[in-house]
Scaffold this motif. Structure first.
Motif, PDB file in Angstrom:
ATOM      1  N   ALA A  78      19.146  -0.617   5.815  1.00 38.88           N
ATOM      2  CA  ALA A  78      20.342  -1.308   5.318  1.00 38.88           C
ATOM      3  C   ALA A  78      21.279  -0.359   4.585  1.00 38.88           C
ATOM      4  O   ALA A  78      22.496  -0.584   4.563  1.00 38.88           O
ATOM      5  CB  ALA A  78      19.940  -2.452   4.391  1.00 38.88           C
ATOM      6  N   LEU A  79      20.746   0.728   4.028  1.00 39.42           N
ATOM      7  CA  LEU A  79      21.576   1.676   3.289  1.00 39.42           C
ATOM      8  C   LEU A  79      22.614   2.331   4.190  1.00 39.42           C
ATOM      9  O   LEU A  79      23.747   2.555   3.767  1.00 39.42           O
ATOM     10  CB  LEU A  79      20.707   2.760   2.637  1.00 39.42           C
ATOM     11  N   TRP A  80      22.221   2.680   5.423  1.00 37.61           N
ATOM     12  CA  TRP A  80      23.172   3.364   6.313  1.00 37.61           C
ATOM     13  C   TRP A  80      23.790   2.447   7.361  1.00 37.61           C
ATOM     14  O   TRP A  80      24.702   2.829   8.061  1.00 37.61           O
ATOM     15  CB  TRP A  80      22.538   4.581   6.978  1.00 37.61           C
ATOM     16  N   GLU A  81      23.321   1.224   7.435  1.00 35.06           N
ATOM     17  CA  GLU A  81      23.900   0.292   8.405  1.00 35.06           C
ATOM     18  C   GLU A  81      25.023  -0.555   7.806  1.00 35.06           C
ATOM     19  O   GLU A  81      25.752  -1.214   8.539  1.00 35.06           O
ATOM     20  CB  GLU A  81      22.804  -0.609   8.976  1.00 35.06           C
ATOM     21  N   THR A  82      25.160  -0.519   6.502  1.00 34.51           N
ATOM     22  CA  THR A  82      26.179  -1.345   5.826  1.00 34.51           C
ATOM     23  C   THR A  82      26.945  -0.538   4.792  1.00 34.51           C
ATOM     24  O   THR A  82      27.157  -0.979   3.667  1.00 34.51           O
ATOM     25  CB  THR A  82      25.525  -2.560   5.143  1.00 34.51           C
ATOM     26  N   THR A  83      27.381   0.675   5.173  1.00 32.38           N
ATOM     27  CA  THR A  83      28.069   1.532   4.210  1.00 32.38           C
ATOM     28  C   THR A  83      29.471   0.999   3.892  1.00 32.38           C
ATOM     29  O   THR A  83      30.112   0.359   4.730  1.00 32.38           O
ATOM     30  CB  THR A  83      28.205   2.970   4.737  1.00 32.38           C
ATOM     31  N   GLN A  84      29.918   1.282   2.692  1.00 32.52           N
ATOM     32  CA  GLN A  84      31.289   0.947   2.309  1.00 32.52           C
ATOM     33  C   GLN A  84      32.254   1.979   2.903  1.00 32.52           C
ATOM     34  O   GLN A  84      31.869   3.106   3.213  1.00 32.52           O
ATOM     35  CB  GLN A  84      31.424   0.917   0.786  1.00 32.52           C
ATOM     36  N   LYS A  85      33.502   1.579   3.050  1.00 31.71           N
ATOM     37  CA  LYS A  85      34.518   2.479   3.574  1.00 31.71           C
ATOM     38  C   LYS A  85      35.068   3.335   2.434  1.00 31.71           C
ATOM     39  O   LYS A  85      35.420   2.819   1.370  1.00 31.71           O
ATOM     40  CB  LYS A  85      35.638   1.676   4.230  1.00 31.71           C
ATOM     41  N   LEU A  86      35.146   4.624   2.659  1.00 33.35           N
ATOM     42  CA  LEU A  86      35.597   5.539   1.611  1.00 33.35           C
ATOM     43  C   LEU A  86      36.954   5.145   1.033  1.00 33.35           C
ATOM     44  O   LEU A  86      37.177   5.254  -0.175  1.00 33.35           O
ATOM     45  CB  LEU A  86      35.690   6.966   2.150  1.00 33.35           C
ATOM     46  N   SER A  87      37.841   4.691   1.885  1.00 37.20           N
ATOM     47  CA  SER A  87      39.189   4.366   1.426  1.00 37.20           C
ATOM     48  C   SER A  87      39.206   3.240   0.406  1.00 37.20           C
ATOM     49  O   SER A  87      40.149   3.116  -0.380  1.00 37.20           O
ATOM     50  CB  SER A  87      40.088   4.005   2.610  1.00 37.20           C
ATOM     51  N   ASP A  88      38.164   2.415   0.377  1.00 39.25           N
ATOM     52  CA  ASP A  88      38.088   1.325  -0.589  1.00 39.25           C
ATOM     53  C   ASP A  88      37.658   1.791  -1.975  1.00 39.25           C
ATOM     54  O   ASP A  88      37.679   1.000  -2.928  1.00 39.25           O
ATOM     55  CB  ASP A  88      37.100   0.247  -0.106  1.00 39.25           C
ATOM     56  N   PRO A 115      41.255  13.306   4.842  1.00 41.97           N
ATOM     57  CA  PRO A 115      42.133  13.259   3.665  1.00 41.97           C
ATOM     58  C   PRO A 115      41.673  12.256   2.606  1.00 41.97           C
ATOM     59  O   PRO A 115      41.899  12.485   1.411  1.00 41.97           O
ATOM     60  CB  PRO A 115      43.495  12.873   4.242  1.00 41.97           C
ATOM     61  N   THR A 116      41.044  11.170   3.033  1.00 39.16           N
ATOM     62  CA  THR A 116      40.546  10.189   2.062  1.00 39.16           C
ATOM     63  C   THR A 116      39.419  10.774   1.230  1.00 39.16           C
ATOM     64  O   THR A 116      39.377  10.623   0.009  1.00 39.16           O
ATOM     65  CB  THR A 116      40.062   8.912   2.781  1.00 39.16           C
ATOM     66  N   SER A 117      38.503  11.462   1.907  1.00 37.88           N
ATOM     67  CA  SER A 117      37.408  12.124   1.199  1.00 37.88           C
ATOM     68  C   SER A 117      37.940  13.168   0.235  1.00 37.88           C
ATOM     69  O   SER A 117      37.492  13.259  -0.922  1.00 37.88           O
ATOM     70  CB  SER A 117      36.452  12.773   2.206  1.00 37.88           C
ATOM     71  N   HIS A 118      38.921  13.948   0.669  1.00 40.34           N
ATOM     72  CA  HIS A 118      39.503  14.972  -0.195  1.00 40.34           C
ATOM     73  C   HIS A 118      40.174  14.346  -1.415  1.00 40.34           C
ATOM     74  O   HIS A 118      40.050  14.867  -2.540  1.00 40.34           O
ATOM     75  CB  HIS A 118      40.516  15.808   0.591  1.00 40.34           C
ATOM     76  N   ALA A 119      40.864  13.231  -1.225  1.00 40.99           N
ATOM     77  CA  ALA A 119      41.512  12.547  -2.352  1.00 40.99           C
ATOM     78  C   ALA A 119      40.475  12.026  -3.340  1.00 40.99           C
ATOM     79  O   ALA A 119      40.659  12.113  -4.562  1.00 40.99           O
ATOM     80  CB  ALA A 119      42.382  11.402  -1.837  1.00 40.99           C
ATOM     81  N   LEU A 120      39.387  11.505  -2.820  1.00 41.84           N
ATOM     82  CA  LEU A 120      38.310  11.005  -3.672  1.00 41.84           C
ATOM     83  C   LEU A 120      37.718  12.132  -4.508  1.00 41.84           C
ATOM     84  O   LEU A 120      37.495  11.986  -5.717  1.00 41.84           O
ATOM     85  CB  LEU A 120      37.238  10.354  -2.795  1.00 41.84           C
ATOM     86  N   ILE A 121      37.488  13.272  -3.869  1.00 39.96           N
ATOM     87  CA  ILE A 121      36.934  14.423  -4.581  1.00 39.96           C
ATOM     88  C   ILE A 121      37.909  14.902  -5.655  1.00 39.96           C
ATOM     89  O   ILE A 121      37.497  15.217  -6.787  1.00 39.96           O
ATOM     90  CB  ILE A 121      36.606  15.557  -3.596  1.00 39.96           C
ATOM     91  N   ARG A 122      39.194  14.953  -5.337  1.00 37.92           N
ATOM     92  CA  ARG A 122      40.191  15.356  -6.342  1.00 37.92           C
ATOM     93  C   ARG A 122      40.155  14.436  -7.556  1.00 37.92           C
ATOM     94  O   ARG A 122      40.210  14.897  -8.705  1.00 37.92           O
ATOM     95  CB  ARG A 122      41.590  15.346  -5.732  1.00 37.92           C
ATOM     96  N   ASN A 123      40.067  13.136  -7.305  1.00 40.05           N
ATOM     97  CA  ASN A 123      40.040  12.179  -8.405  1.00 40.05           C
ATOM     98  C   ASN A 123      38.781  12.332  -9.248  1.00 40.05           C
ATOM     99  O   ASN A 123      38.826  12.237 -10.484  1.00 40.05           O
ATOM    100  CB  ASN A 123      40.144  10.754  -7.869  1.00 40.05           C
ATOM    101  N   LEU A 124      37.655  12.566  -8.594  1.00 40.49           N
ATOM    102  CA  LEU A 124      36.405  12.761  -9.333  1.00 40.49           C
ATOM    103  C   LEU A 124      36.455  14.036 -10.161  1.00 40.49           C
ATOM    104  O   LEU A 124      36.001  14.065 -11.312  1.00 40.49           O
ATOM    105  CB  LEU A 124      35.228  12.796  -8.360  1.00 40.49           C
ATOM    106  N   HIS A 125      37.007  15.087  -9.587  1.00 45.10           N
ATOM    107  CA  HIS A 125      37.132  16.352 -10.321  1.00 45.10           C
ATOM    108  C   HIS A 125      38.027  16.171 -11.546  1.00 45.10           C
ATOM    109  O   HIS A 125      37.734  16.673 -12.636  1.00 45.10           O
ATOM    110  CB  HIS A 125      37.698  17.441  -9.412  1.00 45.10           C
TER     111      HIS A 125
END
Length: 233
Positions: A78-88, A115-125
């Motif tokens: 269930a962990l990998w079959e129901t992943t959330q979308k990064l953009s959310d 680009p979504t992943s990169h934006a997420l990483i920037r925000n976390l940093h």
């Protein structure tokens, strides 16, 4: 006491070019870190496309004698079959204390340039969170530029799956780029690796906020370092 929240990111890419070979995320690089961190944190699992994230079938076969991997594969689908979308998650990134990019060849094709992943990483940093990745997972970090235009990994020691290891597996001709070269170039020549192929190697940089592991054998020790940093607050 409230547990820290950790975001695990899986690839959504499942095809190795036009070879017909199935790839994706790599079983021990999810199973071992999850088992280290799950008792001490609340874990969210996401991927670029959301929904089912592809598991590399070869990793199931290669690690069929690893009891931890077998159990994880059988019980935690269930962990990998129901992943959330990064953009959310981009706008709520600061709720996570750490992000962890699971390896497998898939990240070389999607997370490296997403680009979504990169934006997420920037925000976390920007929120001074822990950013971590193992094996091919550092592909997600290699090209990230921060808000000031500099690379996330600039002037920081870093590791990931090496050219020698890629050659030994026979995947080099099918990769869109050399992970070792990208990490070395954008870190300013700070790429590190173990003395031999498939030996564990973990690198801690930026005061414990940037953690990378070289290969599958590095998954558990990397997770233990992440847990150590989470406990330090």
């Amino acid at each position: 006491m409230t547990k820290p929240q950790v975001l695990f990111v899986l690839t959504s890419h499942s095809e190795l070019g036009d070879t017909g070979k199935k790839i994706g995320w790599y079983l021990p690089e999810f199973a071992h870190p999850y088992n280290v961190l799950a008792p001490h944190s609340d874990i969210t699992v996401a991927s670029p496309a959301g929904g089912k994230a592809p598991l590399d079938p070869s990793s199931v076969e290669y690690f069929k004698d690893d009891a931890e991997c077998v159990s994880f594969h059988q019980e935690k689908a269930a962990l990998w079959e129901t992943t959330q979308k990064l953009s959310d998650l981009v706008d709520s990134a600061d709720r996570f204390s750490a992000i962890f990019f699971v390896g497998g060849h898939g990240p070389m094709f999607d997370l490296a340039t997403n680009p979504t992943s990169h934006a997420l990483i920037r925000n976390l940093h920007a929120s001074d969170r822990i950013i971590s990745a193992v094996c091919h997972g550092p592909a997600a970090l290699a090209n990230v530029r921060l808000h000031d235009g500099s690379y996330l990994i600039a002037d920081a020691p870093v590791t990931g799956f090496s050219d020698a290891e890629e050659d030994a597996m026979g995947f080099t001709p099918y990769m869109p780029f050399s992970l070792q070269e990208a990490l070395d170039r954008n870190s300013g020549g700070r790429f590190e690796k173990a003395g031999g192929n498939m030996e564990p190697w973990v690198v801690v940089a930026k005061g414990g906020k940037l953690l990378t592991g070289q290969n599958p054998a590095s998954s558990k020790p990397l997770a233990e370092e992440i847990l150590k940093r989470l406990r330090e607050g």
